[in-house]
Design an enzyme around this catalytic site. Structure first.
Site, PDB file in Angstrom:
ATOM      1  N   TYR A  58      23.397  67.395   2.596  1.00 26.31           N
ATOM      2  CA  TYR A  58      23.046  66.279   2.586  1.00 26.31           C
ATOM      3  C   TYR A  58      23.622  65.936   1.273  1.00 26.31           C
ATOM      4  O   TYR A  58      23.361  66.535   0.230  1.00 26.31           O
ATOM      5  CB  TYR A  58      21.715  66.461   2.503  1.00 26.31           C
ATOM      6  CG  TYR A  58      20.110  66.842   3.087  1.00 26.31           C
ATOM      7  CD1 TYR A  58      21.206  66.455   4.913  1.00 26.31           C
ATOM      8  CD2 TYR A  58      19.224  67.288   3.598  1.00 26.31           C
ATOM      9  CE1 TYR A  58      20.555  66.845   6.257  1.00 26.31           C
ATOM     10  CE2 TYR A  58      18.507  67.403   4.356  1.00 26.31           C
ATOM     11  CZ  TYR A  58      19.654  67.403   6.035  1.00 26.31           C
ATOM     12  OH  TYR A  58      18.640  67.723   6.886  1.00 26.31           O
TER      13      TYR A  58
ATOM     14  N   HIS B  96      21.336  75.514   9.585  1.00 32.14           N
ATOM     15  CA  HIS B  96      20.918  74.584   9.841  1.00 32.14           C
ATOM     16  C   HIS B  96      21.644  74.966  11.564  1.00 32.14           C
ATOM     17  O   HIS B  96      20.599  73.791  12.180  1.00 32.14           O
ATOM     18  CB  HIS B  96      22.106  73.785   9.662  1.00 32.14           C
ATOM     19  CG  HIS B  96      21.715  72.248   9.012  1.00 32.14           C
ATOM     20  ND1 HIS B  96      21.503  71.560   7.839  1.00 32.14           N
ATOM     21  CD2 HIS B  96      20.801  71.437   9.775  1.00 32.14           C
ATOM     22  CE1 HIS B  96      20.921  70.783   8.176  1.00 32.14           C
ATOM     23  NE2 HIS B  96      20.779  70.626   9.424  1.00 32.14           N
TER      24      HIS B  96
END
Length: 168
Positions: A22, A99
């Protein structure tokens, strides 16, 4: 944004979830600044497992190509964790997710390094994101999986066949 995070914590938010992707990296840096003096009030989750090859911010201009790679090699897992700890300005991560799964590295190998990070106190719990039931079973055989993160909604019910029973 720091004031907003403080406000959320002061109003009872106890779980913050981010990722090294992010930003990339900028959200972990922001959360790290916001947690100074408040670390003990939240459970902190972050993710690793992918990176943009150029290392530069994402561009969504028409026709641009983004080179994204997924990694699960032990050296990468450790380096990603150390970098997240530094950006987040913390001594440990409560929940550390992979992830995405690296299909070139057996999940058992990735989990072996995550298990070492747990034993060293750098992470408390391990999570997996976007994985199959088989991957969950294989990973859990190396070290307990605390959380699985994937879409489960009115539109995406397929996980009820294999994933949810496996997690149970």
């Amino acid at each position: 944004m720091i004031a907003l995070i403080h406000h959320a914590i002061d109003r009872g938010v106890t779980f913050l979830d981010t990722s090294d992707l992010y930003g990339p990296h900028t959200n972990e840096i922001l959360i790290g600044k916001a947690l100074v003096g408040k670390r003990d009030k939240v459970q902190l989750a972050t993710k690793f497992g992918g990176c943009f090859e150029s290392g530069s911010p994402i561009s969504f201009e028409s026709g641009s190509k983004i080179s994204f790679q997924i990694y699960g090699h032990p050296e990468y897992v450790r380096a990603a964790c150390e970098a997240s700890l530094k950006r987040l300005q913390v001594d440990y991560i409560d929940l550390y997710y992979q992830h995405r799964t690296d299909t070139k590295v057996p999940i058992e190998v990735t989990m072996g390094e995550l298990k070492k990070l747990v034993e060293e106190g750098k992470i408390k719990y391990i999570g997996l994101s976007e994985v199959s039931a088989s991957t969950i079973r294989r990973a859990h055989a190396v070290h307990p999986i605390t959380a699985v993160q994937l879409e489960w909604s009115l539109w995406a019910r397929d996980i009820e066949e294999d994933i949810v029973p496996t997690c149970r």
